[in-house]
Design a protein around this motif. Structure first.
Motif, PDB file in Angstrom:
ATOM      1  N   GLU A  41       0.787  -1.240  -0.062  1.00 47.94           N
ATOM      2  CA  GLU A  41       0.112  -0.068  -0.121  1.00 47.94           C
ATOM      3  C   GLU A  41       0.822   1.293  -0.015  1.00 47.94           C
ATOM      4  OE1 GLU A  41      -2.793  -0.237   2.926  1.00 47.94           O
ATOM      5  OE2 GLU A  41      -3.703  -1.977   2.327  1.00 47.94           O
ATOM      6  N   LYS A  42       2.072   1.133   0.849  1.00 48.87           N
ATOM      7  CA  LYS A  42       2.953   2.152   0.941  1.00 48.87           C
ATOM      8  C   LYS A  42       3.451   2.480  -0.703  1.00 48.87           C
ATOM      9  CE  LYS A  42       5.357   2.093   4.686  1.00 48.87           C
ATOM     10  NZ  LYS A  42       6.388   1.825   5.594  1.00 48.87           N
ATOM     11  N   LYS A  43       4.024   1.416  -1.534  1.00 42.02           N
ATOM     12  CA  LYS A  43       4.525   1.565  -2.531  1.00 42.02           C
ATOM     13  C   LYS A  43       3.228   1.895  -3.724  1.00 42.02           C
ATOM     14  CE  LYS A  43       8.465  -1.637  -2.247  1.00 42.02           C
ATOM     15  NZ  LYS A  43       8.897  -2.807  -2.998  1.00 42.02           N
ATOM     16  N   TRP A  44       2.425   1.411  -3.370  1.00 47.87           N
ATOM     17  CA  TRP A  44       1.250   1.790  -4.355  1.00 47.87           C
ATOM     18  C   TRP A  44       0.879   3.486  -4.245  1.00 47.87           C
ATOM     19  CZ3 TRP A  44      -1.946  -0.470  -7.598  1.00 47.87           C
ATOM     20  CH2 TRP A  44      -3.116  -0.122  -7.952  1.00 47.87           C
ATOM     21  N   ASP A  45       1.281   4.282  -3.321  1.00 52.18           N
ATOM     22  CA  ASP A  45       1.060   5.728  -3.229  1.00 52.18           C
ATOM     23  C   ASP A  45       2.308   6.288  -3.695  1.00 52.18           C
ATOM     24  OD1 ASP A  45      -1.687   5.785  -2.775  1.00 52.18           O
ATOM     25  OD2 ASP A  45      -1.296   5.897  -0.558  1.00 52.18           O
ATOM     26  N   LEU A  46       3.649   5.630  -3.934  1.00 50.79           N
ATOM     27  CA  LEU A  46       4.742   6.167  -4.559  1.00 50.79           C
ATOM     28  C   LEU A  46       4.525   7.190  -5.815  1.00 50.79           C
ATOM     29  CD1 LEU A  46       7.324   3.610  -3.774  1.00 50.79           C
ATOM     30  CD2 LEU A  46       7.189   5.918  -2.533  1.00 50.79           C
ATOM     31  N   SER A  47       5.254   8.191  -5.811  1.00 56.20           N
ATOM     32  CA  SER A  47       5.446   8.888  -6.885  1.00 56.20           C
ATOM     33  C   SER A  47       6.403   8.467  -7.803  1.00 56.20           C
ATOM     34  CB  SER A  47       5.849  10.476  -6.591  1.00 56.20           C
ATOM     35  OG  SER A  47       6.892  10.630  -5.877  1.00 56.20           O
ATOM     36  N   VAL A  48       6.669   8.856  -8.967  1.00 53.84           N
ATOM     37  CA  VAL A  48       7.645   8.615  -9.870  1.00 53.84           C
ATOM     38  C   VAL A  48       9.161   8.697  -9.101  1.00 53.84           C
ATOM     39  CG1 VAL A  48       8.929   9.051 -12.063  1.00 53.84           C
ATOM     40  CG2 VAL A  48       6.265   8.966 -12.123  1.00 53.84           C
ATOM     41  N   ALA A  49       9.184   9.937  -8.614  1.00 50.79           N
ATOM     42  CA  ALA A  49      10.330  10.510  -7.722  1.00 50.79           C
ATOM     43  C   ALA A  49      10.688   9.460  -6.810  1.00 50.79           C
ATOM     44  CB  ALA A  49      10.312  11.768  -7.191  1.00 50.79           C
ATOM     45  N   GLY A  50       9.669   9.084  -5.942  1.00 50.26           N
ATOM     46  CA  GLY A  50       9.867   8.033  -4.906  1.00 50.26           C
ATOM     47  C   GLY A  50      10.322   6.753  -5.283  1.00 50.26           C
ATOM     48  N   ASN A  83      11.135  16.511 -13.542  1.00 48.89           N
ATOM     49  CA  ASN A  83      10.597  17.941 -13.512  1.00 48.89           C
ATOM     50  C   ASN A  83       8.965  17.605 -13.948  1.00 48.89           C
ATOM     51  OD1 ASN A  83      12.986  18.970 -12.626  1.00 48.89           O
ATOM     52  ND2 ASN A  83      13.716  19.525 -14.843  1.00 48.89           N
ATOM     53  N   SER A  84       9.001  17.027 -15.093  1.00 53.12           N
ATOM     54  CA  SER A  84       7.482  16.743 -15.492  1.00 53.12           C
ATOM     55  C   SER A  84       6.659  15.658 -14.740  1.00 53.12           C
ATOM     56  CB  SER A  84       7.510  16.857 -16.922  1.00 53.12           C
ATOM     57  OG  SER A  84       8.232  15.638 -17.445  1.00 53.12           O
ATOM     58  N   LEU A  85       7.425  14.652 -14.458  1.00 55.23           N
ATOM     59  CA  LEU A  85       6.742  13.419 -13.903  1.00 55.23           C
ATOM     60  C   LEU A  85       6.760  13.182 -12.638  1.00 55.23           C
ATOM     61  CD1 LEU A  85       7.184  10.990 -17.107  1.00 55.23           C
ATOM     62  CD2 LEU A  85       5.127  12.652 -16.494  1.00 55.23           C
ATOM     63  N   ARG A  91       1.318   4.655 -10.395  1.00 58.45           N
ATOM     64  CA  ARG A  91      -0.064   3.968 -10.737  1.00 58.45           C
ATOM     65  C   ARG A  91      -0.985   5.089 -11.575  1.00 58.45           C
ATOM     66  NH1 ARG A  91      -4.305   5.187  -6.944  1.00 58.45           N
ATOM     67  NH2 ARG A  91      -3.216   6.290  -5.204  1.00 58.45           N
ATOM     68  N   ASP A  92      -0.738   6.154 -11.643  1.00 53.51           N
ATOM     69  CA  ASP A  92      -1.653   7.020 -12.214  1.00 53.51           C
ATOM     70  C   ASP A  92      -1.017   7.306 -13.687  1.00 53.51           C
ATOM     71  OD1 ASP A  92      -3.511   6.952 -10.193  1.00 53.51           O
ATOM     72  OD2 ASP A  92      -2.619   8.957  -9.238  1.00 53.51           O
ATOM     73  N   ILE A  93      -0.070   7.136 -14.031  1.00 57.97           N
ATOM     74  CA  ILE A  93       0.685   7.350 -15.309  1.00 57.97           C
ATOM     75  C   ILE A  93      -0.241   6.440 -16.475  1.00 57.97           C
ATOM     76  CG2 ILE A  93       2.745   7.452 -16.852  1.00 57.97           C
ATOM     77  CD1 ILE A  93       4.105   8.141 -14.146  1.00 57.97           C
ATOM     78  N   GLN A  94      -0.524   6.933 -17.609  1.00 57.02           N
ATOM     79  CA  GLN A  94      -1.259   6.439 -18.463  1.00 57.02           C
ATOM     80  C   GLN A  94      -0.439   6.614 -19.791  1.00 57.02           C
ATOM     81  OE1 GLN A  94      -4.072   5.037 -18.160  1.00 57.02           O
ATOM     82  NE2 GLN A  94      -3.892   5.519 -16.000  1.00 57.02           N
ATOM     83  N   PRO A  95      -0.480   5.551 -20.693  1.00 63.90           N
ATOM     84  CA  PRO A  95       0.322   5.520 -22.075  1.00 63.90           C
ATOM     85  C   PRO A  95       0.088   6.798 -22.891  1.00 63.90           C
ATOM     86  CG  PRO A  95      -0.945   3.623 -21.629  1.00 63.90           C
ATOM     87  CD  PRO A  95      -1.293   4.446 -20.649  1.00 63.90           C
ATOM     88  N   GLU A 128       7.215  -4.891  -8.784  1.00 66.33           N
ATOM     89  CA  GLU A 128       6.884  -4.596  -7.444  1.00 66.33           C
ATOM     90  C   GLU A 128       5.378  -4.369  -7.216  1.00 66.33           C
ATOM     91  OE1 GLU A 128       9.021  -3.834  -4.736  1.00 66.33           O
ATOM     92  OE2 GLU A 128      10.290  -5.016  -6.171  1.00 66.33           O
ATOM     93  N   SER A 129       4.578  -4.969  -8.266  1.00 68.17           N
ATOM     94  CA  SER A 129       3.468  -4.977  -8.204  1.00 68.17           C
ATOM     95  C   SER A 129       2.507  -3.736  -8.189  1.00 68.17           C
ATOM     96  CB  SER A 129       2.732  -5.977  -7.032  1.00 68.17           C
ATOM     97  OG  SER A 129       3.096  -7.368  -7.380  1.00 68.17           O
ATOM     98  N   ILE A 130       2.961  -2.746  -8.501  1.00 74.61           N
ATOM     99  CA  ILE A 130       2.562  -1.277  -8.428  1.00 74.61           C
ATOM    100  C   ILE A 130       1.487  -1.022  -9.378  1.00 74.61           C
ATOM    101  CG2 ILE A 130       2.977   1.050  -8.194  1.00 74.61           C
ATOM    102  CD1 ILE A 130       5.879   0.483  -6.951  1.00 74.61           C
ATOM    103  N   ILE A 131       2.072  -1.499 -10.721  1.00 74.45           N
ATOM    104  CA  ILE A 131       1.278  -1.338 -11.988  1.00 74.45           C
ATOM    105  C   ILE A 131       1.398  -2.578 -12.674  1.00 74.45           C
ATOM    106  CG2 ILE A 131       1.753   0.989 -12.405  1.00 74.45           C
ATOM    107  CD1 ILE A 131       4.101   0.390 -14.231  1.00 74.45           C
ATOM    108  N   SER A 132       0.284  -2.961 -13.558  1.00 73.20           N
ATOM    109  CA  SER A 132       0.419  -4.283 -14.169  1.00 73.20           C
ATOM    110  C   SER A 132       0.877  -4.267 -15.577  1.00 73.20           C
ATOM    111  CB  SER A 132      -1.083  -4.804 -14.237  1.00 73.20           C
ATOM    112  OG  SER A 132      -2.025  -3.708 -15.093  1.00 73.20           O
ATOM    113  N   ASN A 133       0.909  -2.978 -16.172  1.00 72.77           N
ATOM    114  CA  ASN A 133       1.385  -2.908 -17.490  1.00 72.77           C
ATOM    115  C   ASN A 133       2.402  -1.810 -17.775  1.00 72.77           C
ATOM    116  OD1 ASN A 133      -0.057  -4.984 -18.807  1.00 72.77           O
ATOM    117  ND2 ASN A 133      -1.769  -3.570 -18.872  1.00 72.77           N
ATOM    118  N   ASN A 134       3.615  -1.592 -18.512  1.00 75.56           N
ATOM    119  CA  ASN A 134       4.164  -0.716 -18.761  1.00 75.56           C
ATOM    120  C   ASN A 134       3.463   0.456 -19.569  1.00 75.56           C
ATOM    121  OD1 ASN A 134       6.513   0.897 -19.340  1.00 75.56           O
ATOM    122  ND2 ASN A 134       7.960  -0.668 -19.325  1.00 75.56           N
ATOM    123  N   PRO A 135       3.404   1.615 -18.847  1.00 70.12           N
ATOM    124  CA  PRO A 135       2.821   2.792 -19.573  1.00 70.12           C
ATOM    125  C   PRO A 135       3.351   3.252 -20.949  1.00 70.12           C
ATOM    126  CG  PRO A 135       3.599   3.590 -17.625  1.00 70.12           C
ATOM    127  CD  PRO A 135       4.189   2.261 -17.650  1.00 70.12           C
TER     128      PRO A 135
END
Length: 176
Positions: A41-50, A83-85, A91-95, A128-135
């Motif tokens: 759950e902690k990893k689920w909320d990680l930003s790209v930087a984190g 800077n941008s991502l 988990r919120d990043i989309q293709p 790490e089971s944060i996302i299921s597909n590479n965006p």
């Protein structure tokens, strides 16, 4: 979990001891499962930087990566991605978001270098089971290759045109 556990022993005290050991092991497993769930759950909320910082420190993910490559990845991420991502949750990043990100980079060389960093980064997020597909859609590389080919073709045409123009100018000079 509803399944029965059969304990065999010679004495009543041995049964109680084995039952206590079993219950202790079950409690430890449940505790580990809860801990794993909390970590996830902690990893689920990680930003790209984190996640990027975690990825760089992960010995398994970087086992076969040379120090020079790690340094280059850090530089590419800091200069072009964070800077941008950086503040967006992984988990919120989309293709389509990644497609426009790559288009905004502009230069072909920059696109390919950043792609070399982001592809394994998102593969790590999958492991790490944060996302299921590479965006990063496969079409990003195809677009980069198309643009590269288009530029090469235009350069060749331009070179031919310039040499043709030089020839025409030379012929006109000889004519006079």
């Amino acid at each position: 979990d509803g399944r029965r556990k059969e304990i065999t022993a010679k004495t009543q005290s041995e049964v109680k001891r084995k039952e206590a050991e079993f219950l202790e092991k079950q409690a430890q497993l449940e505790k580990l499962e809860l801990q794993d769930q909390a970590d996830l759950e902690k990893k689920w909320d990680l930003s790209v930087a984190g996640l990027f910082n975690e990825w760089l420190m992960d010995p398994i993910a970087n086992d076969m990566v040379a120090q020079k490559t790690r340094k280059k990845r850090k530089t590419q991420m800091r200069n072009h991605v964070l800077n941008s991502l950086g503040n967006i949750k992984v988990r919120d990043i989309q293709p389509n978001q990644m497609q426009s990100f790559f288009k905004d980079l502009g230069e072909i060389k920059k696109m390919t270098e950043v792609h070399k960093v982001l592809k394994p980064f998102f593969d790590y997020a999958i492991s790490e089971s944060i996302i299921s597909n590479n965006p990063i859609p496969d079409s990003v590389l195809i677009d980069i290759q198309k643009v590269t080919r288009r530029i090469e073709i235009e350069d060749r045409k331009s070179t031919r045109l310039n040499s043709s123009m030089s020839y025409i100018i030379y012929a006109l000079e000889l004519w006079d």
